[in-house]
Motif scaffolding. Structure first.
Motif, PDB file in Angstrom:
ATOM      1  N   PHE A 139       0.803  -1.204   0.000  1.00 59.37           N
ATOM      2  CA  PHE A 139       0.000   0.000   0.000  1.00 59.37           C
ATOM      3  C   PHE A 139       0.847   1.271   0.000  1.00 59.37           C
ATOM      4  O   PHE A 139       0.317   2.370  -0.106  1.00 59.37           O
ATOM      5  CB  PHE A 139      -0.949   0.009   1.210  1.00 59.37           C
ATOM      6  N   SER A 140       2.162   1.114   0.162  1.00 62.59           N
ATOM      7  CA  SER A 140       3.023   2.289   0.108  1.00 62.59           C
ATOM      8  C   SER A 140       3.234   2.759  -1.324  1.00 62.59           C
ATOM      9  O   SER A 140       3.711   3.855  -1.559  1.00 62.59           O
ATOM     10  CB  SER A 140       4.381   1.980   0.752  1.00 62.59           C
ATOM     11  N   LYS A 141       2.858   1.929  -2.281  1.00 68.26           N
ATOM     12  CA  LYS A 141       3.002   2.315  -3.677  1.00 68.26           C
ATOM     13  C   LYS A 141       1.935   3.355  -4.014  1.00 68.26           C
ATOM     14  O   LYS A 141       0.765   3.188  -3.670  1.00 68.26           O
ATOM     15  CB  LYS A 141       2.857   1.085  -4.577  1.00 68.26           C
ATOM     16  N   PRO A 142       2.313   4.427  -4.686  1.00 70.44           N
ATOM     17  CA  PRO A 142       1.373   5.527  -4.936  1.00 70.44           C
ATOM     18  C   PRO A 142       0.356   5.199  -6.019  1.00 70.44           C
ATOM     19  O   PRO A 142       0.447   5.669  -7.143  1.00 70.44           O
ATOM     20  CB  PRO A 142       2.302   6.660  -5.376  1.00 70.44           C
ATOM     21  N   VAL A 143      -0.646   4.379  -5.675  1.00 69.24           N
ATOM     22  CA  VAL A 143      -1.639   3.976  -6.667  1.00 69.24           C
ATOM     23  C   VAL A 143      -2.890   4.846  -6.602  1.00 69.24           C
ATOM     24  O   VAL A 143      -3.666   4.869  -7.538  1.00 69.24           O
ATOM     25  CB  VAL A 143      -2.021   2.496  -6.473  1.00 69.24           C
ATOM     26  N   ARG A 144      -3.138   5.536  -5.505  1.00 63.93           N
ATOM     27  CA  ARG A 144      -4.311   6.392  -5.429  1.00 63.93           C
ATOM     28  C   ARG A 144      -4.126   7.408  -4.311  1.00 63.93           C
ATOM     29  O   ARG A 144      -3.302   7.229  -3.413  1.00 63.93           O
ATOM     30  CB  ARG A 144      -5.575   5.562  -5.168  1.00 63.93           C
ATOM     31  N   LYS A 145      -4.887   8.453  -4.387  1.00 64.13           N
ATOM     32  CA  LYS A 145      -4.848   9.475  -3.359  1.00 64.13           C
ATOM     33  C   LYS A 145      -5.548   8.977  -2.110  1.00 64.13           C
ATOM     34  O   LYS A 145      -6.637   8.405  -2.179  1.00 64.13           O
ATOM     35  CB  LYS A 145      -5.532  10.743  -3.877  1.00 64.13           C
ATOM     36  N   VAL A 146      -4.919   9.165  -0.955  1.00 65.22           N
ATOM     37  CA  VAL A 146      -5.524   8.694   0.291  1.00 65.22           C
ATOM     38  C   VAL A 146      -6.185   9.855   1.013  1.00 65.22           C
ATOM     39  O   VAL A 146      -5.822  11.020   0.828  1.00 65.22           O
ATOM     40  CB  VAL A 146      -4.470   8.043   1.220  1.00 65.22           C
ATOM     41  N   ARG A 147      -7.148   9.522   1.835  1.00 66.64           N
ATOM     42  CA  ARG A 147      -7.840  10.561   2.598  1.00 66.64           C
ATOM     43  C   ARG A 147      -6.901  11.200   3.607  1.00 66.64           C
ATOM     44  O   ARG A 147      -5.978  10.553   4.102  1.00 66.64           O
ATOM     45  CB  ARG A 147      -9.050   9.962   3.319  1.00 66.64           C
ATOM     46  N   GLN A 148      -7.159  12.434   3.924  1.00 64.69           N
ATOM     47  CA  GLN A 148      -6.369  13.153   4.908  1.00 64.69           C
ATOM     48  C   GLN A 148      -7.156  13.252   6.213  1.00 64.69           C
ATOM     49  O   GLN A 148      -8.385  13.299   6.208  1.00 64.69           O
ATOM     50  CB  GLN A 148      -6.020  14.545   4.395  1.00 64.69           C
ATOM     51  N   TRP A 206      -3.842   2.579   6.017  1.00 66.72           N
ATOM     52  CA  TRP A 206      -3.688   4.013   5.754  1.00 66.72           C
ATOM     53  C   TRP A 206      -2.253   4.460   5.987  1.00 66.72           C
ATOM     54  O   TRP A 206      -1.717   5.290   5.240  1.00 66.72           O
ATOM     55  CB  TRP A 206      -4.641   4.809   6.641  1.00 66.72           C
ATOM     56  N   ALA A 207      -1.624   3.900   7.009  1.00 67.72           N
ATOM     57  CA  ALA A 207      -0.253   4.286   7.321  1.00 67.72           C
ATOM     58  C   ALA A 207       0.676   3.976   6.154  1.00 67.72           C
ATOM     59  O   ALA A 207       1.577   4.756   5.833  1.00 67.72           O
ATOM     60  CB  ALA A 207       0.221   3.566   8.582  1.00 67.72           C
ATOM     61  N   TYR A 208       0.460   2.841   5.493  1.00 71.77           N
ATOM     62  CA  TYR A 208       1.283   2.486   4.346  1.00 71.77           C
ATOM     63  C   TYR A 208       0.887   3.274   3.108  1.00 71.77           C
ATOM     64  O   TYR A 208       1.729   3.744   2.343  1.00 71.77           O
ATOM     65  CB  TYR A 208       1.196   0.977   4.084  1.00 71.77           C
ATOM     66  N   GLU A 209      -0.426   3.427   2.893  1.00 75.03           N
ATOM     67  CA  GLU A 209      -0.903   4.153   1.721  1.00 75.03           C
ATOM     68  C   GLU A 209      -0.427   5.612   1.734  1.00 75.03           C
ATOM     69  O   GLU A 209      -0.138   6.199   0.697  1.00 75.03           O
ATOM     70  CB  GLU A 209      -2.431   4.111   1.663  1.00 75.03           C
ATOM     71  N   SER A 210      -0.369   6.191   2.922  1.00 72.86           N
ATOM     72  CA  SER A 210       0.000   7.604   3.046  1.00 72.86           C
ATOM     73  C   SER A 210       1.507   7.812   3.102  1.00 72.86           C
ATOM     74  O   SER A 210       1.981   8.948   3.119  1.00 72.86           O
ATOM     75  CB  SER A 210      -0.638   8.198   4.312  1.00 72.86           C
ATOM     76  N   GLY A 211       2.258   6.713   3.151  1.00 73.44           N
ATOM     77  CA  GLY A 211       3.709   6.829   3.213  1.00 73.44           C
ATOM     78  C   GLY A 211       4.255   7.019   4.607  1.00 73.44           C
ATOM     79  O   GLY A 211       5.453   7.255   4.775  1.00 73.44           O
ATOM     80  N   ARG A 212       3.376   6.929   5.644  1.00 77.61           N
ATOM     81  CA  ARG A 212       3.868   7.063   7.022  1.00 77.61           C
ATOM     82  C   ARG A 212       4.844   5.949   7.361  1.00 77.61           C
ATOM     83  O   ARG A 212       5.769   6.129   8.156  1.00 77.61           O
ATOM     84  CB  ARG A 212       2.689   7.000   7.991  1.00 77.61           C
ATOM     85  N   VAL A 213       4.612   4.774   6.793  1.00 76.50           N
ATOM     86  CA  VAL A 213       5.441   3.612   7.063  1.00 76.50           C
ATOM     87  C   VAL A 213       5.825   2.999   5.730  1.00 76.50           C
ATOM     88  O   VAL A 213       4.997   2.913   4.833  1.00 76.50           O
ATOM     89  CB  VAL A 213       4.692   2.560   7.919  1.00 76.50           C
ATOM     90  N   ARG A 214       7.054   2.594   5.608  1.00 72.50           N
ATOM     91  CA  ARG A 214       7.522   1.993   4.374  1.00 72.50           C
ATOM     92  C   ARG A 214       7.508   0.483   4.488  1.00 72.50           C
ATOM     93  O   ARG A 214       7.857  -0.081   5.523  1.00 72.50           O
ATOM     94  CB  ARG A 214       8.971   2.426   4.068  1.00 72.50           C
TER      95      ARG A 214
END
Length: 217
Positions: A139-148, A206-214
């Motif tokens: 989910f860390s791959k930038p495939v879609r915009k995540v909610r803020q 969400w943490a992975y999707e948003s880049g918080r965690v790699r």
């Protein structure tokens, strides 16, 4: 006692899971099903604390059954753990998106299955450790915009979220950050509220999707 139902279309596997669960002092197996449709009917009738569902079943697969029992449209969801032989990312992702509170491989031993059942019964979630980092790392791959978040996470919430995303339990998070169990739960509740999420599994995603965690490379 934690009341559990087991659904698996292979009788030897289903029997083995029932025997394993029955060996745990705080778990009671209250029903069995051989297909997804029967599992949903059984869960709705018995209202167990936890439903342990195989992902590949005739009639209705484990993901669809999870959606019917624990999806966002369900008024009174049942805690579902999906268990499978197949360590496939699409299975894990589908199950968690459908509302599952855990995902385990059938090779998991009594201790891990017991921990997952107890976590689900307590409203928590557990993913088999061997798939957590690899799966969520996708989910860390930038495939879609995540909610803020509706308001920024605090520094401590960011710390809790980072550890949560690696698959640590609330107790383990508390030990790492020198926080009480109640304080960890309060931080997680704050994270879920700010992100508009339902559970810690979605928070980990969400943490992975948003880049918080790699994830692991």
């Amino acid at each position: 006692m934690i009341r559990v139902i087991v659904a698996d279309d292979q009788e030897p596997v289903r029997t083995g899971l029932c025997l394993l669960l029955a060996s745990l002092p705080d778990v009671e197996v209250v029903g069995e099903a051989a297909d997804g449709i029967a599992a949903v009917r059984l869960a709705r009738r018995l209202r167990p604390d936890v439903a342990l569902l195989d992902i590949r079943m005739p009639g209705l697969n484990g993901i669809d059954a999870t959606q019917m029992l624990a999806g966002p449209a369900v008024a009174e969801p049942v805690a579902v753990i999906v268990i499978t032989t197949f360590d496939l990312d699409e299975y894990v992702h589908g199950a968690l998106r459908a509302g599952a509170k855990g995902f385990l491989l059938k090779e998991a031993g009594p201790q891990l299955i017991g921990e997952a059942v107890r976590a689900a019964a307590n409203g928590d979630a557990l993913i088999s450790p061997q798939v957590t980092a690899r799966l969520l790392g996708e989910f860390s791959k930038p495939v879609r915009k995540v909610r803020q978040p509706v308001s920024p996470l605090t520094g401590r919430e960011e710390d809790v979220l980072a550890l949560l995303a690696t698959g640590l339990t609330n107790i383990e998070i508390g030990e790492r950050l020198y926080l009480s169990l109640g304080t960890v739960k309060t931080h997680i509740a704050g994270i879920l509220t700010k992100l508009g999420l339902r559970n810690r599994v979605e928070a980990a995603m969400w943490a992975y999707e948003s880049g918080r965690v790699r994830g692991e490379d």
